[in-house]
Design an enzyme around this catalytic site. Sequence first.
Site, PDB file in Angstrom:
ATOM      1  N   TYR A 158       0.821  -0.932  -0.173  1.00  0.00           N
ATOM      2  CA  TYR A 158       0.148  -0.181  -0.051  1.00  0.00           C
ATOM      3  C   TYR A 158       1.575   1.335  -0.094  1.00  0.00           C
ATOM      4  CZ  TYR A 158      -4.718   2.783   0.642  1.00  0.00           C
ATOM      5  OH  TYR A 158      -5.790   3.104   0.355  1.00  0.00           O
ATOM      6  N   LYS A 165      -3.016   7.889   3.029  1.00  0.00           N
ATOM      7  CA  LYS A 165      -4.287   8.166   3.947  1.00  0.00           C
ATOM      8  C   LYS A 165      -3.818   8.107   5.372  1.00  0.00           C
ATOM      9  CE  LYS A 165      -7.246   6.148   1.043  1.00  0.00           C
ATOM     10  NZ  LYS A 165      -8.326   6.685   0.320  1.00  0.00           N
TER      11      LYS A 165
END
Length: 258
Positions: A158, A165
């Site tokens: 990720y 995020k």
Amino acid sequence: MLNLTGKNALVTGIANNRSIAWGIAQQLHQAGANLGVTYLPDPKGRFEKKVGELVTPLNPSIFLPCDVQNDEQIDTTFAQIAEKWDKLDILIHCLAFADKKDLSGDFSATSRDGFTKALEISAYSLTGLAKRAKPLMKEGGSIITLSYIGGVKVVPNYNVMGVAKSALEMSVRYLASELGSANIRVNAISAGPIRTLASSAVGGILDMIRHVEEIAPLKRTVTQIEVGNTAAFLSSDLASGITGQVIYVDAGYEIMGM
Ligand code: NAD
Ligand code: 0WE
């Protein structure tokens, strides 16, 4: 009862019928909200046609291209809203992007450009939109964004999206703190992995979904409609006391340590 009649909602991030934003748009519409929809324009106009056909049954009163890297397009979107609607009540931020090469391999290999791009599109854009929404949310409002556990804990590959995020979730808190005095609430929904256009482009997403189905308390992952239902709740007066939060809609996966 959950009732969004008389509320105007701007939904960003619909790309196709698998988009989380599409699940949200449907549930806001079902609760009675009046919709505005923006899409990412592409040179061949494919998204405009596809997304346009998809959302027609929901009768959006605004349908505009809005690339969040383009300040002019963002300004046009909000100028249209100011012209057509007496007020804005709900803003759904449901978009993210990182270069594909930055979503696998060594995190330390992330380039300056890749890092900047991922954080600009996936995190800064919430603030860019909130700044313009603020003066239009005359009766207060609800701003909702989508996050992922990879912004809090390491999820292999990720990578830079996790950093984005993390910045997004902290932006939610700073925005909530500032906008609270205008009765504008700002929250994030941290969703479990769902097969969408973005996630399908990621190697091994089906294995990740299978892992969640095994570990999560509910022994399954979640649907776009379940995320949409939580967004409808957070948009409604039922959530009038909730701001600055990250709510997990992940079948309980986040609570597990082993
Ligand atoms: P999706 O591909 O359907 O949606 C991503 C959207 O981002 C697309 O509509 C795309 O057009 C838009 N976008 C990308 N760059 C843009 C730009 N410059 N300007 C405007 N729009 C732009 O995929 P999705 O999975 O529905 O993603 C929506 C949100 O949900 C993202 O924030 C994603 O991080 C988050 N999320 C997804 C999952 C998952 O597993 N699918 C899990 C948790 C959170
Ligand atoms: O936020 C996301 C997806 C974000 C995303 C996906 C892509 C793929 C195609 C952002 N940018 C791009 N750019 C592309 O070119 N998710 C939460 C889904 C997701 O993405 C992952 C995951 C999960 C889960 C990437 C690596 C590991 C797990």
